[in-house]
Design an enzyme around this catalytic site. Sequence first.
Site, PDB file in Angstrom:
ATOM      1  N   HIS A 239      34.629   2.343   2.711  1.00 18.86           N
ATOM      2  CA  HIS A 239      34.789   1.778   1.359  1.00 18.86           C
ATOM      3  C   HIS A 239      35.951   2.439   0.619  1.00 18.86           C
ATOM      4  O   HIS A 239      36.760   1.769  -0.013  1.00 18.86           O
ATOM      5  CB  HIS A 239      33.497   1.985   0.561  1.00 18.86           C
ATOM      6  CG  HIS A 239      32.292   1.359   1.182  1.00 18.86           C
ATOM      7  ND1 HIS A 239      31.924   0.048   0.990  1.00 18.86           N
ATOM      8  CD2 HIS A 239      31.355   1.880   2.019  1.00 18.86           C
ATOM      9  CE1 HIS A 239      30.815  -0.220   1.660  1.00 18.86           C
ATOM     10  NE2 HIS A 239      30.460   0.874   2.310  1.00 18.86           N
TER      11      HIS A 239
HETATM   12  O1  RIB Z   1      28.934   2.453  -1.922  1.00 19.88           O
HETATM   13  C1  RIB Z   1      30.057   2.990  -1.249  1.00 19.88           C
HETATM   14  C2  RIB Z   1      30.178   4.440  -1.566  1.00 19.88           C
HETATM   15  O2  RIB Z   1      29.020   5.076  -1.089  1.00 19.88           O
HETATM   16  C3  RIB Z   1      31.371   5.113  -0.883  1.00 19.88           C
HETATM   17  O3  RIB Z   1      32.008   5.943  -1.809  1.00 19.88           O
HETATM   18  C4  RIB Z   1      30.795   5.916   0.243  1.00 19.88           C
HETATM   19  O4  RIB Z   1      31.323   7.245   0.286  1.00 19.88           O
HETATM   20  C5  RIB Z   1      29.317   5.956  -0.030  1.00 19.88           C
HETATM   21  O5  RIB Z   1      28.967   7.203  -0.475  1.00 19.88           O
END
Ligand code: RIB
Length: 313
Positions: A239
């Site tokens: 992400h």
């Molecule tokens: O929802 C995505 C987030 O949650 C990202 O930052 C990833 O590191 C997880 O912790």
Amino acid sequence: MARKVIIDCDPGIDDAAVLCMSLFDPRVEVVAVTAVAGNVSPEQAGRNVQAIIDQLDPPRFPRVGAATEVEEAPAVDGTTLHGRDGLGNAGFSVSQLHHQHPSDKIICDEVRAAEDEVTILCLGPLTNVARALKRDPELGTLISRIVICGGSVSVGGNVTPAAEFNMYCDPVSARSVFRSGTTKTLIPLDATREVALNFDTIDELPEETTRAGALLRKILPFAFRAHHQTLGQESIRLHAAVAYFSIVQPELFQAEQMAGDVEIRGDLTKGATVFDRRIKTLWMPNMDVVTEIDAVAVTDCIKRALTDCGRRT
Ligand code: RIB
């Protein structure tokens, strides 16, 4: 001219991948990396930031900020997908924790040192940015843009049915940042989950003999195993890397102005991001929200950047 960036992060494997790419990317000047609790505890987040920078030994060392405790932090488990230490249980040693100032102070210092030039890339909960805005009430007008990885518009949550992880970890700070008069872009789960890296990514990583390769080849296999065992997925979602590319390759992203806020109460809805999309919107628009991405192109960019960072280490 390279864009000045503060990376506020809770490494976390995807955040670590962003540090591998950004610290050697000529398009950005990472002036600071500020740790925040989220995937891991404040102490572990600080250790991980220092360990990653030590391991990568970048041409320009960024300032490092120390994470601090979040009041009433909800019980979350970021370690399932990231490992007990947040970095795939790689067990990186940290030479020594150089004297670290609190992350919010580092953010204030670096924004003040380059007014209107700094982009803050938030890859974790918004604790530090909210505290920086409180520490220096004029700061909001001096930040070029806050780019936030998190929240969701139409796809619900990933840590609860309603909330995305980063917002859920500290919804009070998230609301404070959403309501601040800052220039913001949100890269929500709707966009970041569209980019899936499959297992051939491992074959294209830099060689073990490179510093970036040694790090990535320790942490990414864990991510693939964890996604398979926990989520039944044969691919992984980085992400944070998608959010990073919204800065360096903005042409691959489309955004629209929205009015957003964060639920801070509610047994079922705490941490949910709420957007006013009524025909007659009554809330004031307060951010740009990414609504479309070229997922194929972003996937290729991430894979290429992961390979390339080995060429410089
Ligand atoms: O929802 C995505 C987030 O949650 C990202 O930052 C990833 O590191 C997880 O912790």
